[in-house]
Design a protein around this motif. Structure first.
Motif, PDB file in Angstrom:
ATOM      1  N   CYS A 149       0.944  -1.138  -0.009  1.00 25.54           N
ATOM      2  CA  CYS A 149      -0.110   0.069  -0.196  1.00 25.54           C
ATOM      3  C   CYS A 149       0.738   1.286  -0.012  1.00 25.54           C
ATOM      4  N   ASN A 168       0.981   0.424 -10.666  1.00 25.98           N
ATOM      5  CA  ASN A 168      -0.033   0.389 -11.626  1.00 25.98           C
ATOM      6  C   ASN A 168      -0.144  -1.109 -12.248  1.00 25.98           C
ATOM      7  N   ASN A 220      -2.869   2.764  -4.652  1.00 26.00           N
ATOM      8  CA  ASN A 220      -1.827   2.673  -5.783  1.00 26.00           C
ATOM      9  C   ASN A 220      -2.721   3.092  -6.861  1.00 26.00           C
ATOM     10  N   SER A 221      -2.356   2.694  -7.963  1.00 27.32           N
ATOM     11  CA  SER A 221      -2.863   3.238  -9.190  1.00 27.32           C
ATOM     12  C   SER A 221      -3.352   1.700 -10.144  1.00 27.32           C
ATOM     13  N   PHE A 222      -3.470   0.595  -9.403  1.00 21.29           N
ATOM     14  CA  PHE A 222      -3.954  -0.666  -9.930  1.00 21.29           C
ATOM     15  C   PHE A 222      -5.284  -0.221 -10.572  1.00 21.29           C
ATOM     16  N   SER A 223      -5.548  -1.061 -11.773  1.00 21.72           N
ATOM     17  CA  SER A 223      -6.414  -0.851 -12.651  1.00 21.72           C
ATOM     18  C   SER A 223      -7.001  -2.227 -13.134  1.00 21.72           C
ATOM     19  N   ASN A 282      -7.623   2.449  -5.554  1.00 23.67           N
ATOM     20  CA  ASN A 282      -7.171   2.413  -6.769  1.00 23.67           C
ATOM     21  C   ASN A 282      -8.054   2.791  -7.843  1.00 23.67           C
ATOM     22  N   ASN A 321     -12.850   3.044  -5.486  1.00 28.43           N
ATOM     23  CA  ASN A 321     -12.810   2.705  -6.725  1.00 28.43           C
ATOM     24  C   ASN A 321     -13.807   2.932  -7.654  1.00 28.43           C
TER      25      ASN A 321
END
Length: 947
Positions: A562, A567, A587-590, A611, A635
């Motif tokens: 965290c 990404n 984070n910037s996970f997509s 995210n 999200n």
């Protein structure tokens, strides 16, 4: 030749009797007895294979016979893997002198028939699974010298009749479940040399009569529940070499009489309640090798060490109340004959600087000064202790730098210096400690770079530098540490990327690099860390997508990435089906949440908040029945909350889905999650009523449903949430009144129901919520009536907002008790009257927009200019008007009366002039009078008016 029938019959009878006698004789032979014993035993390893009628029993394994080979005198089947019970046939071997069935898997009880073996001198049944009580019949074995039946499951008391075995030399009853007291009859065993009673449940005092065992060499009664004092009579056992009374509840002081035990080598009194000082007389025990007095309540200074204790190898005094700075005499280790190897003084109140006298003990291997009050610098002469393997200095106040001479301790295996105030750099000489396996320096102030030389310590398994000020990169040569199991570098100032060589630390199980300034991407060599089960990289600046090769890490259980800049997809982290905790917050996970995550059925914590995840929550999530913490908030998730997905989460304690785009009706099955402690579904598109079933979630601490389109009323059942701390229902379309059952939520410290359509009066019961502290917000509703005076009980309240309602009447004076308030908004209501002085420091905006009569008192300026009259009651105003009208009426009547009198007077004067002739003489006379009196006529007129 013919035989008559009588002769034949006689011959047959004789033959029959002979057969019977032969059979009976055969039945009583030792071979048959032993074969019957064999038949009742399970022999998985075949140790009894030789027990066969085809060979003489004296040749059988474990059997020893008499000289004439007719009797069995010893049976030794110890450690043979045998199981089953002890056969009753065994007790027919009355010539047995030694019976050893120890270290097997035998069960059942010790038969009372054991009393038949009156030739026994040694009975060894220890280390089995025998149960029941010690049979009284054992006292019939008068020749017994060795009785070892411990390490079983024996219960009951120690039979006092053991005191009748006057030839007994060894009595082993340890590691059972025996209770009761130690029989005083044991004092009759004058030949006793060894007495083992440890690991039972014996209680009561140690009997004084034990001093009757004059030949006693070993007395072990540790790990029981013995009470009382240590008998001074133990000092009269001249042969005693080992005295172990550890882990009991013995109290009082250590008897000085123990100094008479001239043969004593081992003294262990740890884990009792002994107090007072350590007797200086113990310095006379020149044979002492091991002394352990730890974890008692001993006080005073350390007086035990003297040059007379030249055989002392270990001194353990940890966990007492010892004080002082002088630990040992300066001459104690000055002799080359000193044998001291272990000195443990931890968890006392010793103070001062590092005791330099210890540095003369060149034979020292283990030194523990931890958890004391030592301070000052570490001496450079510490390098003299070149035999040291363990150095424990943690939890003190040592300061200064670690001396470079630490590199001389080439035998050092364990270095513990955590929780001190050590500063400066870690010396590169640390790299000379090639035997070092554990180094714990956490919670200090060590700065500079981690020296590259540390990676020369290739036996290192644990490195813990948590909470220091290390800067710079992780050494590129970290991969040399092939045995490294734990690398803990959290909470420093390290920067740069993770060295690719870290992937060659293939034994690594725990990697903690959180709370640093590390950056870059994860190296592909991470895939080689196949034993890694815990990795924490949070609060750094890592970025980029995760290497797909991370999916090869099949043993991962705990992942916390965290607060970084990662990404892409989270799929590479899901190669392990053993995950128990996954935290990728902020984070910037997509992309969507992978359904394969549901294969980690042991998952208890899942946090993917903040995210850019999209799509619906996978239906496979229903398999995660062990989840306790689920946070998918912030999200872009869509879809409805399916009962099939979530209703099986019976262990769920935290359910956080806020700030998504979830739709559908507020589900009623939430009430089945009885372990729920936090529920946050705020800022979604949920609609419908608040489920009454939520009242079943009796463990709920936080309920946040704000920012949806919920309708209906607040259920009375929410009053069942007696543990609730936070209730936030604001920004919905909820109507009706606040239920009176809210009074049951006595632990609330935050209540928000603003921006709804609530009506009715504010319940008096809210005044019972005396733990309210953060805020009470009822604004932007349609509440009416007066503000309850009971709200004055909310003395902890810091923010109060009742704005934009239809509240009437005065501000209750009881609210003046709310001295903790630092924000107040009562604007846009129908309030009037005087503002309590306590609220004078709040801005005007807190009170604006109320009734035309308004509020008076500071800070309302208009109210101040009116002199306070604006705040008068209607009755007072009516009274004042009546007085004014009455006064004006009286004045008018008086004026009318005066005018009438004046008119009458002038009329009389006019008539009088006419009667006098009205000629010139008269006029001349009046002029003469005016000239003479100079205006007296004016006075006259006034006097006439007065009359």
């Amino acid at each position: 030749m013919k035989l008559d029938m009588g002769t034949i019959q006689i011959a047959l009878i004789i033959l029959f009797m002979s057969v019977i006698h032969a059979v009976a004789a055969a039945a009583s032979t030792p071979s048959l007895e032993l074969l019957r014993v064999k038949s009742e035993l399970v022999d998985p390893t075949g140790v009894l294979h030789s027990w066969s009628p085809e060979s003489h029993f004296c040749r059988w394994n474990g059997v020893e016979c008499s000289e004439d080979q007719t009797q069995v005198i010893a049976l030794n089947l110890s450690d043979s893997g045998l199981s089953g019970s002890i056969s009753a046939e065994l007790w027919n071997l009355t010539s047995l002198e030694t019976l050893d069935l120890s270290s097997n898997f035998l069960n059942g009880s010790i038969p009372v028939e054991i009393g038949k073996l009156q030739s026994l001198t040694a009975l060894l049944l220890h280390s089995n699974y025998l149960s029941g009580e010690i049979p009284q019949e054992i006292s019939r074995l008068k020749k017994l010298q060795v009785l070892r039946i411990g390490n079983n499951m024996l219960t009951g008391v120690i039979t006092p009749r053991i005191g009748e075995l006057t030839e007994l030399r060894v009595l082993g009853l340890g590691y059972c479940q025996l209770n009761g007291s130690i029989p005083k009859e044991l004092g009759n065993l004058k030949q006793m040399e060894s007495l083992f009673l440890e690991e039972n449940q014996l209680q009561g005092p140690i009997p004084e009569e034990i001093h009757g065992c004059k030949n006693l060499q070993t007395f072990v009664a540790s790990n029981n529940r013995l009470e009382g004092t240590i008998p001074a009579s133990l000092g009269s056992l001249p042969s005693l070499e080992i005295l172990n009374l550890a882990n009991n509840s013995l109290s009082g002081s250590i008897p000085a009489d123990l100094s008479h035990l001239s043969s004593l080598q081992h003294l262990n009194l740890l884990g009792n309640r002994l107090n007072g000082s350590i007797p200086a007389e113990l310095n006379q025990l020149g044979q002492l090798q091991w002394v352990d007095l730890s974890f008692n309540r001993l006080s005073g200074s350390i007086t035990l060490l003297s040059s007379q204790l030249h055989n002392l190898e270990a001194l353990v005094l940890s966990g007492n109340d010892l004080k002082g700075s002088s630990v040992i005499p300066s001459n104690f280790c000055s002799s080359s004959q000193s044998k001291l190897q272990k000195l443990f003084l931890a968890q006392n109140y010793l103070s001062g600087t590092f005791p330099l006298e210890i540095l003369n003990c060149l034979s020292l291997q283990q030194l523990d000064l931890s958890e004391n009050n030592y301070d000052g610098d570490l001496p450079s002469a510490i390098g003299k202790l070149q035999n040291l393997t363990d150095l424990f200095l943690q939890n003190n106040s040592f300061s200064g730098q670690i001396p470079s001479e630490i590199g001389n301790l080439t035998q050092l295996e364990n270095l513990y210096m955590f929780d001190n105030a050590i500063r400066g750099n870690l010396p590169p000489e640390i790299g000379r400690l090639h035997q070092l396996t554990n180094i714990y320096l956490y919670d200090n102030q060590i700065s500079g770079q981690i020296p590259r030389e540390l990676t020369n310590c290739t036996k290192l398994t644990d490195i813990d530098f948590f909470g220091n000020h290390f800067t710079g990169p992780i050494p590129e040569t970290i991969g040399k540490l092939k045995n490294l199991v734990m690398l803990q570098l959290r909470q420093n100032g390290l920067s740069g990327p993770i060295p690719p060589s870290l992937g060659y630390c293939r034994s690594l199980e725990i990697l903690a690099l959180a709370d640093n300034k590390l950056s870059g991407t994860l190296p592909p060599t991470f895939r080689f860390l196949s034993k890694l089960f815990k990795v924490t990289l949070y609060n750094n600046s890592f970025q980029g997508p995760l290497p797909s090769s991370l999916s090869q890490l099949k043993n991962l259980q705990i992942i916390n990435f965290c607060h970084n800049r990662f990404n892409g997809s989270i799929s590479p982290l899901l190669g392990s089906s053993s995950l128990s905790a996954l935290d990728l917050t902020n984070n910037s996970f997509s992309g969507p949440i992978p359904s394969m995550l549901a294969s980690s059925i042991n998952l208890t914590r899942l946090r993917l908040a903040h995210n850019h995840l999209t799509g619906t929550i996978p239906p496979e999530f229903g398999q995660l029945t062990n989840l306790q913490f689920l946070d998918l908030s912030f999200n872009n998730l869509t879809g409805e909350l399916s009962e099939a997905q979530f209703s099986r989460f019976k262990k769920l304690q935290h359910f956080l889905l806020s700030n998504n785009q979830l739709t559908g009706i507020m589900p009623s099955w939430l009430g089945t999650l009885e372990e729920l402690g936090e529920l946050d579904l705020s800022s979604n598109n949920l609609h419908g009523d608040i489920p009454k079933s939520l009242g079943n979630c009796s463990n709920l601490l936080k309920l946040s449903l704000h920012g949806n389109t919920l309708t209906g009323s607040i259920p009375e059942e929410l009053g069942n949430l007696t543990s609730l701390n936070v209730l936030n229902l604001q920004r919905n379309n909820i109507s009706g009144t606040i239920p009176k059952t809210i009074e049951n939520c006595r632990k609330l410290f935050e209540l928000r129901v603003s921006e709804n359509s609530l009506t009715g009066s504010i319940p008096d019961e809210i005044g019972k919520l005396t733990e309210l502290q953060v805020i009470l917000d009822l604004s932007h509703n349609s509440f009416s009536g007066e503000i309850p005076t009971s709200l004055g009980n909310l003395i902890k309240l810091e923010r109060l907002n009742f704005s934009c309602n239809h509240l009437q009447g005065k501000i209750p004076s009881s609210l003046a008790k709310l001295t903790s308030l630092h924000r107040l908004n009562l604007s846009n209501n129908d309030l009037r009257g005087r503002i309590p002085e306590t609220f004078s420091g709040f801005p005007v905006s807190s009170f604006q927009g109320n009734s035309p009569e308004g509020l008076c008192g500071r800070p309302m300026e208009v109210c101040l200019k009116s002199g306070g009259k604006k705040g008068m009651s209607n009755a007072a105003v009516v009274g004042i008007i009546a007085v004014i009208v009455f006064s004006s009426t009286v004045i008018c009547l008086v004026m009318v009366y005066i005018m009438v009198r004046m008119w009458c007077h002038w009329r009389e004067v006019a008539i009088s002039s006419t009667v006098d002739g009205g000629g010139g003489a008269g006029r001349e006379q009046r002029r003469e009078m005016r000239g003479r009196k100079g205006g007296d006529d004016q006075f006259w007129k006034l006097s006439q008016l007065v009359q």
